[in-house]
Design a protein around this motif. Structure first.
Motif, PDB file in Angstrom:
ATOM      1  N   ARG A  88     -16.354 -30.393  32.278  1.00  0.00           N
ATOM      2  CA  ARG A  88     -15.128 -29.276  32.443  1.00  0.00           C
ATOM      3  C   ARG A  88     -15.433 -27.839  32.448  1.00  0.00           C
ATOM      4  N   ILE A  89     -16.883 -27.537  31.784  1.00  0.00           N
ATOM      5  CA  ILE A  89     -17.083 -26.419  31.494  1.00  0.00           C
ATOM      6  C   ILE A  89     -17.051 -25.287  32.793  1.00  0.00           C
ATOM      7  N   LEU A  90     -17.374 -25.714  33.957  1.00  0.00           N
ATOM      8  CA  LEU A  90     -17.311 -24.598  34.970  1.00  0.00           C
ATOM      9  C   LEU A  90     -15.828 -24.360  35.356  1.00  0.00           C
ATOM     10  N   ARG A  91     -15.086 -25.503  35.576  1.00  0.00           N
ATOM     11  CA  ARG A  91     -13.590 -25.415  35.781  1.00  0.00           C
ATOM     12  C   ARG A  91     -13.012 -24.619  34.732  1.00  0.00           C
ATOM     13  N   ASP A  92     -13.289 -24.872  33.229  1.00  0.00           N
ATOM     14  CA  ASP A  92     -12.588 -24.206  32.337  1.00  0.00           C
ATOM     15  C   ASP A  92     -12.702 -22.563  32.457  1.00  0.00           C
ATOM     16  N   ILE A  93     -13.769 -21.976  32.886  1.00  0.00           N
ATOM     17  CA  ILE A  93     -14.471 -20.873  32.934  1.00  0.00           C
ATOM     18  C   ILE A  93     -13.526 -20.287  34.164  1.00  0.00           C
ATOM     19  N   TYR A  94     -13.711 -21.006  35.099  1.00  0.00           N
ATOM     20  CA  TYR A  94     -12.920 -20.489  36.283  1.00  0.00           C
ATOM     21  C   TYR A  94     -11.110 -20.327  36.265  1.00  0.00           C
ATOM     22  N   GLU A  95     -10.686 -21.399  35.661  1.00  0.00           N
ATOM     23  CA  GLU A  95      -9.468 -21.229  35.370  1.00  0.00           C
ATOM     24  C   GLU A  95      -9.068 -20.014  34.237  1.00  0.00           C
ATOM     25  N   SER A  96      -9.956 -20.024  33.393  1.00  0.00           N
ATOM     26  CA  SER A  96      -9.819 -18.919  32.578  1.00  0.00           C
ATOM     27  C   SER A  96      -9.813 -17.634  33.216  1.00  0.00           C
ATOM     28  N   PHE A  97     -10.613 -17.244  34.111  1.00  0.00           N
ATOM     29  CA  PHE A  97     -10.922 -16.117  34.974  1.00  0.00           C
ATOM     30  C   PHE A  97      -9.407 -16.087  35.807  1.00  0.00           C
ATOM     31  N   LYS A  98      -8.846 -16.990  36.232  1.00  0.00           N
ATOM     32  CA  LYS A  98      -7.428 -16.825  36.702  1.00  0.00           C
ATOM     33  C   LYS A  98      -6.365 -16.632  36.279  1.00  0.00           C
ATOM     34  N   LYS A  99      -6.313 -17.055  34.886  1.00  0.00           N
ATOM     35  CA  LYS A  99      -5.251 -16.809  33.851  1.00  0.00           C
ATOM     36  C   LYS A  99      -5.447 -15.341  33.485  1.00  0.00           C
ATOM     37  N   ASN A 100      -6.597 -15.020  33.300  1.00  0.00           N
ATOM     38  CA  ASN A 100      -6.826 -13.348  32.969  1.00  0.00           C
ATOM     39  C   ASN A 100      -6.425 -12.577  34.010  1.00  0.00           C
ATOM     40  N   ALA A 101      -6.851 -12.892  35.342  1.00  0.00           N
ATOM     41  CA  ALA A 101      -6.093 -12.054  36.532  1.00  0.00           C
ATOM     42  C   ALA A 101      -4.745 -12.004  36.515  1.00  0.00           C
ATOM     43  N   ALA A 102      -4.080 -13.135  36.128  1.00  0.00           N
ATOM     44  CA  ALA A 102      -2.678 -12.924  36.284  1.00  0.00           C
ATOM     45  C   ALA A 102      -1.952 -12.007  35.138  1.00  0.00           C
ATOM     46  N   HIS A 103      -2.698 -12.250  33.912  1.00  0.00           N
ATOM     47  CA  HIS A 103      -2.098 -11.601  32.587  1.00  0.00           C
ATOM     48  C   HIS A 103      -2.533 -10.090  32.851  1.00  0.00           C
ATOM     49  N   LYS A 104      -3.726  -9.702  33.449  1.00  0.00           N
ATOM     50  CA  LYS A 104      -4.048  -7.999  33.419  1.00  0.00           C
ATOM     51  C   LYS A 104      -3.591  -7.700  34.676  1.00  0.00           C
ATOM     52  N   HIS A 105      -2.981  -8.441  35.775  1.00  0.00           N
ATOM     53  CA  HIS A 105      -2.537  -7.758  37.031  1.00  0.00           C
ATOM     54  C   HIS A 105      -3.632  -7.190  37.932  1.00  0.00           C
ATOM     55  N   TYR A 106      -4.581  -8.039  38.111  1.00  0.00           N
ATOM     56  CA  TYR A 106      -5.532  -7.932  39.179  1.00  0.00           C
ATOM     57  C   TYR A 106      -5.880  -9.043  40.007  1.00  0.00           C
ATOM     58  N   ASP A 107      -6.236  -8.815  41.211  1.00  0.00           N
ATOM     59  CA  ASP A 107      -6.230  -9.911  42.217  1.00  0.00           C
ATOM     60  C   ASP A 107      -7.585 -10.445  42.372  1.00  0.00           C
ATOM     61  N   MET A 108      -7.816 -11.596  42.483  1.00  0.00           N
ATOM     62  CA  MET A 108      -9.149 -12.312  42.890  1.00  0.00           C
ATOM     63  C   MET A 108      -9.615 -11.839  43.827  1.00  0.00           C
ATOM     64  N   ASP A 109      -8.865 -11.291  44.978  1.00  0.00           N
ATOM     65  CA  ASP A 109      -9.480 -10.747  46.193  1.00  0.00           C
ATOM     66  C   ASP A 109     -10.379  -9.668  46.126  1.00  0.00           C
ATOM     67  N   GLU A 110     -10.244  -8.968  44.681  1.00  0.00           N
ATOM     68  CA  GLU A 110     -10.922  -7.678  44.333  1.00  0.00           C
ATOM     69  C   GLU A 110     -12.493  -7.957  43.714  1.00  0.00           C
ATOM     70  N   VAL A 111     -12.481  -9.275  43.607  1.00  0.00           N
ATOM     71  CA  VAL A 111     -14.071  -9.666  42.823  1.00  0.00           C
ATOM     72  C   VAL A 111     -14.859  -9.601  43.939  1.00  0.00           C
ATOM     73  N   LEU A 112     -16.037  -8.940  43.476  1.00  0.00           N
ATOM     74  CA  LEU A 112     -17.063  -8.481  44.350  1.00  0.00           C
ATOM     75  C   LEU A 112     -18.025  -9.890  44.084  1.00  0.00           C
ATOM     76  N   GLY A 113     -18.102 -10.503  42.951  1.00  0.00           N
ATOM     77  CA  GLY A 113     -18.946 -11.833  42.693  1.00  0.00           C
ATOM     78  C   GLY A 113     -18.844 -12.065  41.324  1.00  0.00           C
ATOM     79  N   ILE A 114     -19.503 -13.467  41.056  1.00  0.00           N
ATOM     80  CA  ILE A 114     -19.341 -13.913  39.694  1.00  0.00           C
ATOM     81  C   ILE A 114     -20.793 -14.122  39.471  1.00  0.00           C
ATOM     82  N   GLY A 115     -21.295 -13.822  38.258  1.00  0.00           N
ATOM     83  CA  GLY A 115     -22.487 -13.927  37.485  1.00  0.00           C
ATOM     84  C   GLY A 115     -22.336 -14.786  36.406  1.00  0.00           C
TER      85      GLY A 115
END
Length: 319
Positions: free
Chosen positions: A40-67
């Protein structure tokens, strides 16, 4: 554009959203769910990124990359980790491929010690210099080498495994890697404790640590505190620790000639006291031209180093 970063640990994952200049815009943590072989680790991280994007009002299209920083042996070119025991991942896990499928973004992964080194290089004690070495002194010894702005990985990912540099030729203590004499057996928090018991038995010094030694309850911090208070035996132990570190650093100095040698991790909280002892020995044993302009300094970023360094992978290899 923004960068997403995760420093994945066995207990928690430190997540962050950073600017292209590696300024932290938001950061938070989630628990690491290591059950069911850590699936579940990688999926949990990705889902948390998506939730934060919705909460902080930024779009995942703005993401240059993930480290991603991962605790285990990483093949940087393939984006795989082989046996991340703390995450309950056995065998080879294709982290880069899996996370790119989840996110649709460029993903780069590296060993947690390497990303911490990169973080300190870009935004911490490394002052964005091109040649930097970091030694992380915790329960073991981690590390990373940056030469000409590039992390040193070696042909199979073992470059920069500084904890397994053989410094104790007497081979007094067993290392978790299966060998004896490794730097982490004499210079980590565990190493401080190893040397305390060893030298007390051998030398029978009078010391304020005697009660803790007899009860087998010595902690590294106790030894540093006693040394700072002038305890002769504790000072002797810390000098031995510093000498082993200085030897390792002196060899690294003639190999890559770093501008900054950064000491991080829990043991580094001893700060100037430890650096002073390392410097004394380092000056005695190092090739003089390699000494010129090199500084031994303590890490500055604390727990944010890995997350900033993971984002630094995107700054360096995507941007």
């Amino acid at each position: 554009m923004i960068i997403l970063a995760a420093d994945i640990g066995g207990t928690t994952c430190k997540l962050g959203v950073l600017s292209e200049e590696l300024t932290i815009l938001h950061k938070w943590e989630i628990p690491t769910q290591t059950g069911q072989e850590g699936e579940r680790i990688l999926r949990d991280i990705y889902e948390s990124f998506k939730k934060n994007a919705a909460h902080k009002h930024y779009d995942m299209d703005e993401v240059l990359g993930i480290g991603l920083g991962v605790p285990g042996p990483v093949d940087f070119d393939k984006g795989t980790v082989n046996g991340a025991i703390n995450l309950n991942w056995s065998g080879v896990k294709h982290v880069k491929d899996e996370f790119e499928k989840l996110s649709g973004k460029p993903v780069f992964i590296d060993n947690d010690a390497n990303v911490a080194t990169l973080g300190e290089k870009f935004k911490g004690a490394g002052q964005n210099e091109a040649n930097v070495v970091c030694l992380t002194l915790g329960t073991g010894v981690g590390g990373g080498i940056i030469a000409n702005n590039e992390l040193v990985h070696g042909h199979n990912g073992s470059g920069g495994e500084l904890g397994h540099f053989k410094v104790d030729q007497k081979e007094r203590f067993q290392c978790n890697c299966g060998l004896k004499g490794c730097l982490e057996t004499v210079a980590s928090a565990t190493g401080v404790i190893n040397l305390t018991y060893h030298y007390y038995k051998e030398l029978q010094f009078k010391t304020s640590l005697e009660e803790a030694i007899q009860a087998k309850e010595v902690q590294a911090k106790m030894v540093f505190d006693a040394a700072k208070d002038g305890d002769e035996f504790a000072t002797y132990v810390i000098r031995k620790v510093a000498s082993h570190l200085a030897y390792a650093i002196s060899v690294i100095s003639v190999m890559t000639n770093p501008k900054y040698i950064i000491i991080g991790g829990g043991v580094s909280k001893a700060g100037h006291f430890l650096i002073q002892h390392i410097e004394t020995e380092y000056q005695k044993m190092t090739f003089k031209p390699a000494l010129k302009g090199t500084q031994i300094v303590t890490a500055e970023l604390g727990n944010d180093a890995g997350m900033i360094g993971a984002a630094g992978l995107i700054k360096q290899y995507v941007k």
